[in-house]
Enzyme design. Structure first.
Site, mmCIF file in Angstrom:
data_model
loop_
_atom_site.group_PDB
_atom_site.id
_atom_site.type_symbol
_atom_site.label_atom_id
_atom_site.label_comp_id
_atom_site.label_asym_id
_atom_site.label_seq_id
_atom_site.Cartn_x
_atom_site.Cartn_y
_atom_site.Cartn_z
ATOM 1 N NE ARG A 254 83.526 37.810 17.353
ATOM 2 C CZ ARG A 254 84.146 38.817 17.600
ATOM 3 N NH1 ARG A 254 84.431 39.315 18.909
ATOM 4 N NH2 ARG A 254 84.420 39.973 16.419
ATOM 5 C CE LYS B 291 87.209 47.869 17.927
ATOM 6 N NZ LYS B 291 87.222 46.602 17.595
ATOM 7 C CG ASN B 292 85.467 47.422 14.256
ATOM 8 O OD1 ASN B 292 86.408 47.184 14.901
ATOM 9 N ND2 ASN B 292 84.043 47.167 14.692
ATOM 10 N NE ARG C 51 90.749 44.476 22.102
ATOM 11 C CZ ARG C 51 90.523 43.207 21.918
ATOM 12 N NH1 ARG C 51 90.204 42.100 22.917
ATOM 13 N NH2 ARG C 51 90.785 42.825 20.425
ATOM 14 C CG ASP D 9 79.945 46.379 17.189
ATOM 15 O OD1 ASP D 9 80.059 45.403 17.739
ATOM 16 O OD2 ASP D 9 80.598 46.631 16.218
ATOM 17 C CB CYS E 57 86.119 36.754 22.127
ATOM 18 S SG CYS E 57 84.379 37.418 21.520
HETATM 19 N N1 EPU Z 1 79.921 34.041 11.747
HETATM 20 C C1 EPU Z 1 79.718 32.803 11.449
HETATM 21 N N2 EPU Z 1 80.466 32.086 10.313
HETATM 22 C C2 EPU Z 1 81.783 32.956 9.815
HETATM 23 C C3 EPU Z 1 82.002 34.174 10.087
HETATM 24 C C4 EPU Z 1 80.908 34.893 11.253
HETATM 25 O O1 EPU Z 1 78.835 32.190 11.872
HETATM 26 O O2 EPU Z 1 82.376 32.393 9.046
HETATM 27 C C5 EPU Z 1 79.107 34.586 12.885
HETATM 28 C C6 EPU Z 1 79.722 35.050 13.980
HETATM 29 O O3 EPU Z 1 79.954 34.194 15.097
HETATM 30 C C7 EPU Z 1 78.930 35.962 14.630
HETATM 31 C C8 EPU Z 1 78.302 36.799 13.243
HETATM 32 O O4 EPU Z 1 78.577 35.920 12.375
HETATM 33 O O5 EPU Z 1 77.890 35.515 15.465
HETATM 34 C C9 EPU Z 1 79.015 37.961 13.105
HETATM 35 O O6 EPU Z 1 80.301 37.990 12.576
HETATM 36 P P1 EPU Z 1 81.070 38.910 11.580
HETATM 37 O O7 EPU Z 1 82.001 38.173 10.986
HETATM 38 O O8 EPU Z 1 80.363 39.843 10.994
HETATM 39 O O9 EPU Z 1 81.918 39.723 12.829
HETATM 40 P P2 EPU Z 1 83.413 40.065 12.963
HETATM 41 O O10 EPU Z 1 84.122 40.442 11.425
HETATM 42 O O11 EPU Z 1 84.158 38.946 13.628
HETATM 43 C C10 EPU Z 1 83.151 42.569 13.242
HETATM 44 C C11 EPU Z 1 83.480 43.559 14.356
HETATM 45 C C12 EPU Z 1 82.784 43.278 15.578
HETATM 46 C C13 EPU Z 1 81.381 43.639 15.203
HETATM 47 C C14 EPU Z 1 81.029 42.399 14.166
HETATM 48 C C15 EPU Z 1 79.426 42.798 13.557
HETATM 49 C C16 EPU Z 1 85.907 44.008 13.761
HETATM 50 C C17 EPU Z 1 87.361 43.991 14.143
HETATM 51 N N3 EPU Z 1 84.991 43.607 14.546
HETATM 52 O O12 EPU Z 1 83.482 41.311 13.653
HETATM 53 O O13 EPU Z 1 83.174 44.700 16.342
HETATM 54 O O14 EPU Z 1 80.449 43.255 16.423
HETATM 55 O O15 EPU Z 1 81.793 42.619 13.092
HETATM 56 O O16 EPU Z 1 79.213 43.809 12.949
HETATM 57 O O17 EPU Z 1 85.585 44.567 12.718
HETATM 58 C C18 EPU Z 1 83.309 45.793 18.262
HETATM 59 O O18 EPU Z 1 83.890 46.628 17.571
HETATM 60 O O19 EPU Z 1 83.263 45.766 19.768
HETATM 61 C C19 EPU Z 1 83.101 44.363 17.551
HETATM 62 C C20 EPU Z 1 82.842 43.219 18.168
#
Ligand code: EPU
Length: 438
Positions: free
Chosen positions: A141, A42-43, A419, A327, A136
C-alpha cells in the site's frame, strides 16, 4: 419495501484484555429469504469526513453506517481541532477552527483511510504532517502517487521519521497523470486541488462511485469539480472563503450489497436487497448470472437474487472500477469453494490478499495458490470449523463460508469485521440465518 432501518451510531464497546475474545457462531445450511436494506458506504463517508476540513463551516453527512472506522476517523478530525458529532445515521463536522496540522501515528496507524486528511489540510493550512500509514495485512500500500501529485501542485513533500510533511506557499493547478488509478491518490490530489490557484486535471483517475460521492460533496460545499466517475477529473480551484458547509447523503455500500448477494448464493435461497444503487454493481451481477443464479435489477435501488441447485464455476480477475472489485474477491471465493468445477481468481490490485485461503482450507475448501492466482476446485460442501479473520473482507468471506457450511463455524478476529459492516449478523438473522455473536 421495508422502511429504512434507523440505527444509532454508538461507539462499539471496548474489550478488556482479560475478556474472552468475541466470536460469531454460525450454524450453517439455512437458505436466506427476505429483504434487507443496504447502509451507507464506508469508503465514501470516511473521505467526505476529510473533505469537511475544506470549509470554515459545518458539514453534515447523512446515511452514515455505525462502524469503528467512522469513530476512528472522527477522532482524527477532532485531533485537528474540528468538532465532530455522531448521531442517528449522521455525522456533523464543524471545521470552523482547525488548531493542528498533524495527524499522529497513534491515530493514522489504526485507520489507513485517515491519510486522506493530507490533501485538505495542505490546501487549507498550507502545511500538513501526517503519519505514514505503512503496509497492512493485504499489501504494501504505497503512497508514491499521492506524493508525486502534491509535488506537481507545487507542494514540498518530504518523508521523515515515519511522517509525510507537506507545505506550500500556494498550490497551483496542473495536469497530473496517475500511473495507476489509485483511489487514495485521486482523493488526496483532488481535495488538495479544490483550493489551488487555477485548474487541475487528474488523468487516469480512479472512477469508483465513492470518488463521485466525494466530488459531489465538495461541489455541495462550493467546490468546482467535473468528470468524477470518469478517467479524467477537472478541478477548478476556488478560494477558501467561497467554501461553505453542506448536507450530503452517503451512497449505498456496493461492497455490503455484494456480501449479501454472495451470502445468498452460498446458502441457496432468494433475497431482495434494496436501498442499493444497482448501477454500481453491474460487474458483480453479470458474473452472478454466469454462475447460474438468477440475479436481476428490479428497480434502480433494488436487486433480486434467487439460487437453486449447485452453481457453476467462474473465473474472476480483480480490476479497478468499473471492473470486478478486489474488496469482493475474498467473499466470492467462499461461494466458488462449493461450485461444480474449477474456478480461478486472479488478484491484480494487492500483493497479499489471499489471507482467507488458509482458513477456508480448514473448512474443507480445495484451493491452491500460484503467484497472484487462486485455483479453487469446488467441493460438494464446506464443513464448519473455528476460523480467524485477518482483515475486513476476509472476515466477510469466512462468514459467507460458515453460512453455507455443514455444522458450526466460529469466526474470531471480529474487530476487522466491525470496521466495515454495521450489524451484519443481525441483518443476516433477519434473513433466516442462524448466526450469533458471543
Ligand atoms: N498504490 C501505489 N501507489 C500509490 C497508491 C496506491 O502503488 O501511491 C497501489 C497500492 O499499493 C495498491 C493499489 O495501488 O496495491 C490500490 O490502491 P488504492 O490507492 O486504490 O487503494 P486505497 O485508496 O488505499 C481503497 C479502499 C480499499 C480498496 C482500494 C481499491 C478505502 C478506505 N479503502 O484503498 O478498501 O481495496 O481502494 O479499490 O477507500 C476495504 O474496504 O476493505 C478496502 C481495503
Amino acid at each position: 419495501m421495508t422502511p429504512p432501518q434507523v440505527h444509532r451510531l454508538d461507539p462499539p464497546a471496548k474489550q478488556g484484555p482479560q475478556e474472552p475474545e468475541e466470536k460469531i457462531i454460525i450454524r450453517g445450511g439455512k437458505p436466506l429469504h427476505g429483504q434487507v436494506r443496504i447502509y451507507g458506504a464506508k469508503n465514501a463517508v470516511l473521505k467526505m469526513m476529510a473533505a469537511a476540513l475544506l470549509a470554515k463551516d459545518v458539514t453534515v453527512l447523512k446515511n452514515v453506517p455505525n462502524l469503528t472506522d467512522v469513530h476512528m476517523m472522527a477522532e482524527v478530525i477532532r485531533h485537528l481541532g474540528a468538532k465532530v458529532e455522531i448521531g442517528n445515521n449522521e455525522v456533523s463536522i464543524d471545521a470552523r477552527n482547525l488548531t493542528e496540522i498533524e495527524a499522529p501515528y497513534e491515530l493514522v496507524s489504526q485507520l489507513r483511510a485517515s491519510f486522506v486528511v493530507l490533501g485538505p489540510l495542505l490546501a487549507r493550512c498550507r502545511e500538513a504532517k501526517v503519519s505514514l500509514p505503512g503496509g497492512c495485512a493485504i499489501g504494501e500500500r504505497r503512497i508514491d502517487l499521492h506524493e508525486r501529485g502534491l509535488k506537481l501542485l507545487g507542494a514540498e513533500v518530504g518523508i521523515d521519521h515515519g511522517y509525510v510533511y507537506a507545505s506550500a506557499e500556494k498550490l497551483v493547478g496542473t495536469r497530473i497523470y496517475l500511473d495507476r488509478p489509485s483511489n487514495g491518490a485521486t482523493e488526496n490530489i483532488m481535495l488538495a486541488a479544490v483550493l489551488a490557484e487555477g485548474q487541475t486535471i487528474i488523468e487516469n483517475a480512479a472512477q469508483d462511485p465513492e470518488i463521485v460521492n466525494l466530488a459531489d460533496c465538495v461541489n455541495a460545499m462550493g467546490g468546482k469539480i467535473t468528470g468524477a466517475g470518469t478517467y479524467q477529473i477537472v478541478i477548478d480551484g476556488v478560494p477558501l472563503e467561497e467554501m461553505h458547509g453542506a448536507v450530503v447523503d452517503t451512497i449505498p455500500d456496493r461492497l455490503e450489497a455484494g456480501t449479501f448477494l454472495y451470502a445468498c448464493m452460498a446458502t441457496g435461497g432468494d433475497i431482495v436487497i434494496d436501498g442499493v444503487n444497482a448501477h454500481h454493481l453491474y460487474a458483480v451481477i453479470s458474473k452472478i448470472n454466469d454462475m447460474g443464479a438468477e440475479c436481476s435489477i428490479f428497480a434502480p435501488d433494488t436487486i433480486k437474487i434467487k439460487c437453486t441447485g449447485r452453481l457453476k464455476p467462474a473465473d474472476y480477475t480483480t480490476v479497478p472500477y468499473p471492473g470486478f472489485p478486489t474488496d469482493l474477491q475474498a467473499p466470492i471465493m467462499s461461494v466458488l469453494a462449493t461450485c461444480d468445477g474449477t474456478s480461478i481468481i486472479t488478484e491484480t490490485i494487492y500483493e497479499n490478499r489471499f489471507m482467507q485461503v488458509g482458513e477456508l482450507r480448514r473448512m474443507g475448501a480445495d484451493i491452491q495458490l500460484k503467484a497472484n492466482a487462486a485455483i479453487i476446485k469446488g467441493v460438494p460442501k464446506l464443513m464448519g470449523a473455528e476460523v480467524k479473520s485477518s482483515d475486513l473482507r476476509a472476515a466477510a468471506s469466512l462468514i459467507i463460508a460458515g453460512l453455507g457450511a455443514e455444522g458450526v463455524t466460529e469466526v474470531t478476529g471480529l474487530s476487522h469485521l466491525d470496521r466495515g459492516y454495521d450489524g451484519l449478523e443481525e441483518r443476516l438473522r433477519g434473513l433466516g440465518a442462524d448466526i450469533w455473536r458471543r
